[in-house]
Design an enzyme around this catalytic site. Structure first.
Site, short mmCIF file in Angstrom:
data_model
loop_
_atom_site.label_atom_id
_atom_site.label_comp_id
_atom_site.label_asym_id
_atom_site.label_seq_id
_atom_site.Cartn_x
_atom_site.Cartn_y
_atom_site.Cartn_z
N TYR A 254 -5.43 -59.57 -82.97
CA TYR A 254 -6.81 -59.09 -82.87
C TYR A 254 -6.85 -57.75 -82.15
O TYR A 254 -7.39 -56.77 -82.66
CB TYR A 254 -7.67 -60.12 -82.12
CG TYR A 254 -9.10 -59.67 -81.93
CD1 TYR A 254 -10.04 -59.81 -82.94
CD2 TYR A 254 -9.51 -59.10 -80.73
CE1 TYR A 254 -11.36 -59.38 -82.76
CE2 TYR A 254 -10.82 -58.67 -80.54
CZ TYR A 254 -11.74 -58.82 -81.56
OH TYR A 254 -13.04 -58.39 -81.38
N ALA B 168 -4.40 -55.70 -81.45
CA ALA B 168 -3.60 -54.68 -82.15
C ALA B 168 -4.39 -54.07 -83.30
O ALA B 168 -4.37 -52.85 -83.51
CB ALA B 168 -2.31 -55.31 -82.66
N SER C 198 -13.27 -53.26 -80.34
CA SER C 198 -13.36 -54.26 -79.27
C SER C 198 -12.76 -53.68 -78.00
O SER C 198 -11.88 -52.81 -78.06
CB SER C 198 -12.58 -55.52 -79.65
OG SER C 198 -12.43 -56.39 -78.54
N LYS D 24 -7.71 -54.00 -83.61
CA LYS D 24 -8.86 -53.24 -83.10
C LYS D 24 -8.43 -51.91 -82.48
O LYS D 24 -9.15 -50.92 -82.55
CB LYS D 24 -9.63 -54.09 -82.08
CG LYS D 24 -10.35 -55.28 -82.69
CD LYS D 24 -11.39 -54.86 -83.73
CE LYS D 24 -12.25 -56.02 -84.18
NZ LYS D 24 -13.29 -55.63 -85.17
N ASN E 296 -18.65 -53.57 -89.57
CA ASN E 296 -18.72 -54.64 -88.59
C ASN E 296 -18.02 -55.92 -89.07
O ASN E 296 -17.60 -56.74 -88.26
CB ASN E 296 -20.19 -54.95 -88.28
CG ASN E 296 -20.35 -56.18 -87.42
OD1 ASN E 296 -19.92 -56.22 -86.28
ND2 ASN E 296 -20.97 -57.22 -87.99
#
Length: 262
Positions: free
Chosen positions: A170, A172, A147, A174, A95
């Site tokens: 971000y 890309a 995400s 995820k 996480n």
């Protein structure tokens, strides 16, 4: 008496970023269902305090630990010490995350790489460190937090001039997490290791929630008409960590209030 499929008793779970905005809710869900939870991040003092709260509240065993997910040596140390203390790690929840922002045309190579490092490369570090242990015990469960922006692009009209625009690196990163998870599932399933992702939707931080107009725009975009609450992730994380999902691997569970269904 019916066996509780969602029980996490006798399971040792390591969660990175486990005392943060979304991580704290997931850690609590895991503790609530009886898991031994190791909450790891660079904020060891915060992790230990939160772990003590959960231990007292749910009469289970929780510990705070230090880990720097950007540093493979730190990751190896954390995982090795956890296994030495508890004998095993049944579930790893990736996480923890860090990133960078900016428009593509203004973003330096360094800023771009920081966002990629903080998403997919940190997940690789943790998986790389734990796979030999899971292969040795011939069982394991890896849950990577991705995400909804790993599957769809942010809608520019939602963000306007709010200043909360979601950067390209971000999504890309995820998206890479989702694909990497599928790879793990397909290449290590025959070794007793499962791998799935959870892709949260709009779960803005408390700071972001102070912008009423932005939150209203997020809510309007969503079929359920509201933003996500961190507690909305308790059910999915417990499901994937438990035997209730024992025949699931390589899947991406999107928890977005229907955002990606439009």
């Amino acid at each position: 008496m019916m066996r509780n499929l969602f029980s996490l008793e006798n399971k040792t779970i390591l969660i990175t970023g486990g005392s943060g905005h979304l991580g704290s809710a997931m850690s609590e869900g895991l503790a609530k269902h009886g898991a031994t939870v190791i909450i790891a991040s660079k904020s060891k003092e915060k992790n230990c305090a939160f772990a003590a709260q959960l231990t007292e509240k749910y009469q289970t065993t929780c510990f705070g630990e230090y880990i720097d997910i950007s540093n493979l040596e730190s990751v190896n140390t954390c995982i090795s010490s956890t296994i030495k203390a508890f004998g095993k790690i049944d579930v790893l929840v990736n996480n923890g995350y860090y990133g960078s922002s900016g428009k593509i045309e203004e973003m330096s190579e360094e800023i771009w790489k920081k966002g990629i490092d903080g998403s997919i490369n940190t997940v690789f570090n943790c998986v790389h460190a734990i796979l030999p242990h899971m292969m040795k015990q011939q069982s394991g469960n890896i849950i990577n937090i991705a995400s909804m922006y790993g599957t769809v692009s942010p809608d520019p009209s939602i963000y306007g001039d709010s200043g909360f625009n979601n950067p390209a690196n971000y999504g890309a990163g995820k998206a890479a997490v989702i694909q990497f998870t599928k790879y793990l599932a397909c290449h290590y399933g025959n070794k007793g290791i499962r791998a799935n992702t959870i892709s949260p939707g709009p779960f803005p931080s408390k700071t972001v929630q102070k912008n009423d107009e932005f939150i209203m725009n997020l809510s309007k975009k969503n079929p359920l008409g509201r933003i996500g609450s961190p507690s909305d992730l308790e059910g999915p994380i417990v499901f994937l960590a438990s035997d209730a999902s024992s025949y699931m691997t390589g899947q991406n569970i999107v928890v977005d209030g229907g955002w990606t269904a439009w």
